[in-house]
Design an enzyme around this catalytic site. Structure first.
Site, PDB file in Angstrom:
ATOM      1  CG  ASP A  96      11.542   2.997   5.997  1.00 37.49           C
ATOM      2  OD1 ASP A  96      11.323   2.933   7.244  1.00 37.49           O
ATOM      3  OD2 ASP A  96      10.889   2.188   5.318  1.00 37.49           O
TER       4      ASP A  96
ATOM      5  CE  LYS B  39       5.852   4.091   2.737  1.00 32.31           C
ATOM      6  NZ  LYS B  39       4.969   3.675   3.924  1.00 32.31           N
TER       7      LYS B  39
ATOM      8  CD  GLU C 226       9.175  -1.624   3.861  1.00 28.33           C
ATOM      9  OE1 GLU C 226       8.103  -1.411   4.026  1.00 28.33           O
ATOM     10  OE2 GLU C 226       9.951  -0.793   4.778  1.00 28.33           O
TER      11      GLU C 226
ATOM     12  CG  ASP D 123       8.977   1.826   2.448  1.00 25.04           C
ATOM     13  OD1 ASP D 123       8.324   0.900   1.593  1.00 25.04           O
ATOM     14  OD2 ASP D 123       8.311   1.793   3.738  1.00 25.04           O
TER      15      ASP D 123
ATOM     16  CE  LYS E 272      11.865  -0.211   7.367  1.00 20.97           C
ATOM     17  NZ  LYS E 272      10.423   0.102   7.631  1.00 20.97           N
TER      18      LYS E 272
ATOM     19  NE  ARG F 255       5.490  -5.481   9.352  1.00 23.30           N
ATOM     20  CZ  ARG F 255       4.286  -5.150   9.823  1.00 23.30           C
ATOM     21  NH1 ARG F 255       3.522  -5.871  10.307  1.00 23.30           N
ATOM     22  NH2 ARG F 255       4.079  -3.686   9.760  1.00 23.30           N
TER      23      ARG F 255
ATOM     24  CG  ASP G  40       4.248   0.525   2.580  1.00 22.79           C
ATOM     25  OD1 ASP G  40       5.405   0.487   2.791  1.00 22.79           O
ATOM     26  OD2 ASP G  40       3.394   1.488   2.892  1.00 22.79           O
TER      27      ASP G  40
HETATM   28  N1  BES Z   1       8.495   2.781   6.712  1.00 26.22           N
HETATM   29  C1  BES Z   1       7.011   2.574   7.202  1.00 26.22           C
HETATM   30  C2  BES Z   1       6.776   2.885   8.279  1.00 26.22           C
HETATM   31  C3  BES Z   1       6.775   4.354   8.508  1.00 26.22           C
HETATM   32  C4  BES Z   1       5.504   5.034   8.346  1.00 26.22           C
HETATM   33  C5  BES Z   1       7.674   5.174   9.004  1.00 26.22           C
HETATM   34  C6  BES Z   1       5.189   6.579   8.248  1.00 26.22           C
HETATM   35  C7  BES Z   1       7.548   6.589   9.426  1.00 26.22           C
HETATM   36  C8  BES Z   1       6.249   7.253   8.951  1.00 26.22           C
HETATM   37  C9  BES Z   1       6.780   1.008   6.759  1.00 26.22           C
HETATM   38  O1  BES Z   1       7.779   0.318   6.018  1.00 26.22           O
HETATM   39  C10 BES Z   1       5.209   0.811   6.438  1.00 26.22           C
HETATM   40  O2  BES Z   1       5.076   1.169   5.403  1.00 26.22           O
HETATM   41  N2  BES Z   1       4.636   0.576   7.287  1.00 26.22           N
HETATM   42  C11 BES Z   1       3.274   0.260   7.096  1.00 26.22           C
HETATM   43  C12 BES Z   1       2.671  -0.808   7.505  1.00 26.22           C
HETATM   44  C13 BES Z   1       1.326  -1.497   6.928  1.00 26.22           C
HETATM   45  C14 BES Z   1       1.330  -1.593   5.487  1.00 26.22           C
HETATM   46  C15 BES Z   1       0.900  -2.626   7.762  1.00 26.22           C
HETATM   47  C16 BES Z   1       2.230   1.585   7.552  1.00 26.22           C
HETATM   48  O3  BES Z   1       2.794   1.774   8.963  1.00 26.22           O
HETATM   49  O4  BES Z   1       1.656   1.969   7.177  1.00 26.22           O
HETATM   50 ZN    ZN Z   2       9.413   1.036   5.645  1.00 28.42          ZN
HETATM   51 MN    MN Z   3       6.785   0.283   4.038  1.00 26.29          MN
END
Ligand code: BES
Ligand code: ZN
Ligand code: MN
Length: 489
Positions: A285, A274, A346, A267, A262, A348, A344
């Site tokens: 990310d 966020k 994204e 992000d 990834k 996946r 967010d």
């Molecule tokens: N890149 C983030 C995941 C992440 C969060 C990595 C904090 C490292 C630290 C990912 O793209 C994301 O935003 N995931 C969301 C998913 C949710 C919207 C279902 C998350 O984990 O909050």
């Molecule tokens: Zn992300």
């Molecule tokens: Mn995200």
């Protein structure tokens, strides 16, 4: 840096520095040798509690030892029976930090003295080299004041076992791969963007004959129907890319091992934006992608008889008038439709189309590596990488490679019980579940796209980095490189 092995003959060791390991309740050979040469001095230092066995404590004896190596660093190691792999690595790292301060050019390290239980001299050699070289890394790319270059040019590992050449070489390549992953990770998103990553891939292909590079641009993604990937990259002015690095070390008939990283160079969350606090962390990310670069670099140096394909799915998740809206439904490359509930989630989306794309390589296995969910940071913290797989064998192979490389993972479930959460009234899936088990539902989503091959997913949101000061960790370059080396027939 010249790294060699020699016998622990303390009357012959002529390096500028000699490490002497000092345990609480057992005497190491190096400490015995020092006592033999300078008994009175050592006794007096012990009596005055200047030499300490506290883990990581260092006493410098410069110019006082009656040994050919005149400058001694006495390193506290704690209790011998509690000296495990973590203690080993911590010891080498504190030694490295001290060496950095001394501006010395050569050091001898008696690795036999610090073998953790159940480990060979080969393991100790590899991990000493890796830990030393990764401890030397310092980020300075975007600072006007540059880091002092290391003065150390020669390291001698003292061990009875002399067959350490391969371990030294492996340790070096692991370290180079880890440091490359850290550097790419630490660069800010205005420098390290999708085009920058594509340039790094070209550099790697230029440096090594065994590596070829190919870049898939957005126009080709459109032709292939990668609606999920494009739903993410469309919000940014920077074009998304799928970068393919092929290492051809095996015969043509050998199925390749495929790594998919990834690579969200930033992000923001997109329209599901966020919170501001901590958003700068989302430059990390792309650590999955960075680890793919790191592994490919290590493999290019080590040249195993394998075929390995590193694939980087890179884009930026931004907010703009063209960005995807929550509720939008897009069609993936495999024909399935997704309702994007949360922009967010994204990672996946870029991964699912890339995972469909790699089917064409007829892979021996596919492993994706992603900073996929905040949920795994809560679940496993910063120490264990989450290891999901649709094959128990592959899951076990990754866990044991991680243990051997001391870059450990922990098994996670892919049960269809979790799939319920991904149902949508408007599409085949939605891209998020509830808050419960967020890392698992993300993995379940990916599993819908990986049914045609043996697949594992590593959620490295917790292990890729833990704080701004330490920066990117370079994980799981160690686990993955070890996994690949274990596959050599
Ligand atoms: N890149 C983030 C995941 C992440 C969060 C990595 C904090 C490292 C630290 C990912 O793209 C994301 O935003 N995931 C969301 C998913 C949710 C919207 C279902 C998350 O984990 O909050
Ligand atoms: Zn992300
Ligand atoms: Mn995200």
């Amino acid at each position: 840096m010249k790294i060699t092995a020699s016998l622990p003959d303390y009357n012959q060791v002529a390096q500028e520095l000699l490490a002497v390991f000092y345990f609480d309740n057992a005497e190491s050979a190096s400490f015995t040798a020092l006592k033999k040469a300078n008994g009175n001095l050592v006794d007096s230092l012990l009596e005055r509690k200047i030499i300490k066995s506290t883990s990581g404590h260092i006493t410098s004896l410069f110019g006082h030892a009656d040994l050919p190596a005149q400058n001694i660093l006495i390193v506290g190691c704690g209790k011998r029976d509690e000296f495990n792999e973590n203690a080993f690595i911590k010891t080498i790292k504190s030694l490295a930090a001290e060496v950095k301060k001394t501006s010395s050019t050569s050091i001898a390290i008696p690795i036999d003295d610090i073998k953790p239980a159940n480990h060979t001299a080969q393991w100790c050699a590899e991990k000493t080299v890796e830990s030393l070289l990764t401890a030397m890394y310092e980020y300075d790319a975007t600072k006007s004041v540059k880091a002092e270059p290391t003065t150390l040019t020669s390291v001698s590992l003292l061990a009875d076992e002399q067959n350490l050449e391969l371990s030294i070489k492996t340790g070096k390549s692991m370290a180079h791969g880890i440091n490359l992953a850290r550097e790419l990770g630490n660069l800010p998103a205005n420098v390290c963007d999708p085009a920058y990553l594509a340039e790094q891939a070209t550099n790697l292909a230029d440096a090594y004959d065994e590596i070829e590079v190919e870049v898939i641009e957005e126009s080709q993604m459109e032709e292939m129907g990668m609606g999920a990937f494009l739903a993410v990259s469309r919000g940014s002015e920077k074009a998304g890319k799928i970068i393919i690095l092929k290492y051809n070390g095996g015969s043509e008939s050998q199925q390749p091992y495929v790594l998919v990283g990834k690579g969200l160079t930033f992000d923001s969350g997109g329209i599901s934006i966020k919170p501001a606090a901590g958003m700068e962390e989302m430059k990390w990310d792309m650590l999955g992608a960075a680890s793919v670069f790191g592994v490919m670099n290590a493999i290019a140096e080590l040249k195993p008889a394998l075929n390995v394909i590193g694939v980087v799915a890179t884009a930026e998740n931004m907010v703009s008038g063209g960005a995807t809206r929550p509720g939008d439904v897009v069609t993936c490359m495999n024909g399935k439709t997704v309702e994007i509930i949360n922009t967010d989630a994204e990672g996946r989306l870029v991964l699912c189309d890339t995972l469909t794309y790699v089917e064409r390589f007829n892979p021996a296995s596919v492993i994706d590596i992603a900073t996929l969910t905040g949920a795994i940071v809560i679940g496993l913290g910063h120490h264990a990488t989450a290891v999901y797989a649709n094959s128990d064998d592959l899951q076990q192979q990754l866990l044991s490679a991680g243990k051997a490389a001391w870059d450990r993972g922990w098994p996670m479930p892919l049960w269809d019980d979790y799939k319920e959460e991904l149902k949508s009234p408007y599409a085949d899936f939605r891209n998020v579940g509830s808050r419960a088990g967020g890392s698992i539902t993300a993995a379940m989503y990916l599993s819908e796209f990986t049914k045609n091959y043996t697949w594992a997913h590593l959620d490295i949101a917790g292990t890729g980095w833990s704080n701004a000061k330490d920066g990117a960790s370079g994980r799981p370059v160690g686990m993955l490189t070890q996994y690949l080396l274990d596959r050599i027939q």
